[in-house]
Design a protein around this motif. Structure first.
Motif, mmCIF file in Angstrom:
data_model
loop_
_atom_site.group_PDB
_atom_site.id
_atom_site.type_symbol
_atom_site.label_atom_id
_atom_site.label_comp_id
_atom_site.label_asym_id
_atom_site.label_seq_id
_atom_site.Cartn_x
_atom_site.Cartn_y
_atom_site.Cartn_z
ATOM 1 N N LYS A 46 5.176 13.076 28.139
ATOM 2 C CA LYS A 46 5.693 12.168 27.102
ATOM 3 C C LYS A 46 4.739 12.042 25.919
ATOM 4 O O LYS A 46 5.194 11.907 24.782
ATOM 5 N N ALA A 47 3.435 12.114 26.161
ATOM 6 C CA ALA A 47 2.491 12.020 25.042
ATOM 7 C C ALA A 47 2.603 13.254 24.151
ATOM 8 O O ALA A 47 2.588 13.151 22.920
ATOM 9 N N TYR A 48 2.718 14.434 24.765
ATOM 10 C CA TYR A 48 2.858 15.665 23.985
ATOM 11 C C TYR A 48 4.198 15.707 23.248
ATOM 12 O O TYR A 48 4.287 16.249 22.144
ATOM 13 N N THR A 239 1.645 26.115 21.373
ATOM 14 C CA THR A 239 2.105 25.362 20.206
ATOM 15 C C THR A 239 1.607 23.926 20.255
ATOM 16 O O THR A 239 1.146 23.381 19.234
ATOM 17 N N LEU A 240 1.667 23.293 21.423
ATOM 18 C CA LEU A 240 1.194 21.915 21.535
ATOM 19 C C LEU A 240 -0.301 21.823 21.300
ATOM 20 O O LEU A 240 -0.785 20.847 20.704
ATOM 21 N N GLN A 241 -1.043 22.825 21.759
ATOM 22 C CA GLN A 241 -2.483 22.829 21.479
ATOM 23 C C GLN A 241 -2.740 22.915 19.977
ATOM 24 O O GLN A 241 -3.638 22.262 19.444
ATOM 25 N N ASN A 263 -1.576 6.822 24.501
ATOM 26 C CA ASN A 263 -0.599 7.288 25.485
ATOM 27 C C ASN A 263 -1.095 8.508 26.242
ATOM 28 O O ASN A 263 -0.821 8.665 27.441
ATOM 29 N N LEU A 264 -1.827 9.390 25.549
ATOM 30 C CA LEU A 264 -2.373 10.588 26.183
ATOM 31 C C LEU A 264 -3.352 10.208 27.291
ATOM 32 O O LEU A 264 -3.298 10.761 28.402
#
Length: 424
Positions: A46-48, A239-241, A263-264
């Motif tokens: 959810k954080a990502y 991509t998220l990185q 959140n992370l």
């Protein structure tokens, strides 16, 4: 996927013949991407997912409202821009998005046809090509620093003159001294004066203090997350990185970034222990590369923990003296000064994350990454940590060869698995 490919082909064709339509299609594509993430990416942490939506929305807003946008590099003190409600659009991130639309070959060729050197970093070539082709509208300002990349200054001068917009270049001294700090503070004050004049809004030092306060809190949450990463598996992708740069650089200090890091740090605690291989990535990521996607996108057997640019300056900022704090942040950044400083900071990240291996990707046209990588390899050797050096292009697919990357990566991962098996 067929629909996406068709959309990309049409966008590229429009870029050649109708740049205004290509510009609109890129904006529409970002809007549709946001909807896809919002309603279909159920397995993404959810954080990502929050970061993904924020990153796509950030670049969409910048393109939709160029009059409220500043072109920047990722080391620009965006905290000051936030005081003026300006959106930051970086060379690197915009070029990554046009690569996502698979239009990078057109924009890079457009720049080269005008005499831009083939050996120039493809992030910069793509950015210049987008402007020269007429696809990219003029921003309000162009702001950059002399940090790390020798193309930053020349690219910003070129595009600001091309679009006849105001620009400011922050000259960052090579080493930290009190006098050098004041030298940068003077430049930051000049930048603020320029923004006040052009925007018609007074600078609020108290607003900057609040931004710095959120930045400090965000970094504390990030460090909590990083400590968990040493042992936890937190599903991610190339991509998220890459999107992490929006949080750690382009929107650091914002309320959105603060919520994301909070959140992370909380979210990762609910994830399982990592039983696979952990990799620390150094430098930039070719997020589109097929073999790397196969191994590192949401794969519990092989995890990229993060990459070192997210740790480029982790000291707490002085909230009561924010301009001095930002000046120190610029000068003491691990990408500024002698490369030995970067090596020492990477060693600290290794000690924190305890990866099983390190991969350094030498990006096309990036002289410092290619020229100094052996210093990192020697430092990792002393730590008995395997390291792989890959070469290619993070933006232009034509300069990145899958066969070579696949062969070397698989051999590297097999070696790590063998070493872990021997230890067990």
């Amino acid at each position: 996927m067929d629909i996406e490919k068709k959309y990309e082909d049409i966008t590229k064709k429009q870029a050649m013949n109708n740049p205004d339509m290509a510009y609109k299609m890129i904006k529409w594509g970002l809007f549709f991407e946001k909807q896809i993430v919002k309603f279909t990416e159920k397995n993404m942490p959810k954080a990502y997912k929050e970061l993904n939506l924020f990153a796509v929305d950030s670049i969409r807003k910048a393109l939709k409202n160029p009059e409220k946008t500043a072109w920047v590099n990722i080391f620009t003190p965006v905290e000051i821009l936030q005081c003026f409600d300006l959106q930051a659009l970086s060379i690197e991130c915009f070029s990554s998005f046009i690569s996502g639309f698979q239009c990078e070959d057109f924009f890079n060729d457009c720049a080269e046809d005008l005499g831009i050197a083939e050996t120039l970093c493809s992030y910069h070539k793509g950015f210049i090509g987008a402007i020269e082709s007429g696809v990219m509208p003029a921003a309000k300002f162009a702001i950059t620093t002399s940090t790390c990349c020798d193309a930053n200054v020349n690219t910003m001068r070129y595009v600001s003159e091309k679009k006849n917009i105001d620009s400011y270049i922050i000259d960052v001294p090579y080493e930290y001294t009190k006098s050098n700090e004041q030298y940068v503070v003077t430049q930051l004050k000049e930048l603020i004066s320029m923004l006040e004049e052009k925007i018609g809004k007074k600078f609020d030092i108290n607003k900057l203090k609040e931004i710095i306060k959120r930045e400090n809190a965000s970094k504390k949450y990030f460090m909590e997350y990083a400590k968990e990463l040493a042992t936890k598996y937190y599903p991610s992708s190339l991509t998220l990185q890459m999107y992490m740069l929006f949080a750690s650089h382009l929107s650091i200090g914002s309320e959105e970034t603060y919520r994301f890091y909070k959140n992370l740090a909380e979210d990762i605690k609910s994830y399982p222990e990592n039983k696979g291989i952990n990799i620390l990535w150094i430098h930039l990521l070719p997020y589109y590369q097929e073999t790397l996607k196969q191994y590192f996108n949401f794969n519990e057997n092989y995890q990229i923990q993060t990459y070192e640019i997210n740790f480029d300056y982790m000291d707490e900022l002085d909230e009561e003296h924010p301009l001095e704090a930002l000046a120190r942040k610029l000068i003491c950044n691990l990408y500024n000064g002698p490369y030995e400083k970067k090596v020492k900071e990477i060693e600290k990240v290794v000690d924190l994350l305890k990866p099983d291996g390190v991969i350094n990707f030498c990006h096309w046209g990036c002289k410092q990454s290619a020229g100094c990588v052996m210093q990192i390899k020697e430092a990792m050797r002393k730590k008995n940590l395997p390291m792989l050096i890959l070469d290619g292009d993070c933006m232009d697919r034509r300069n990145c060869h899958d066969g070579q990357i696949k062969t070397r990566l698989e051999a590297f991962l097999e070696m790590i698995e063998s070493q872990k098996g021997d230890r067990n």
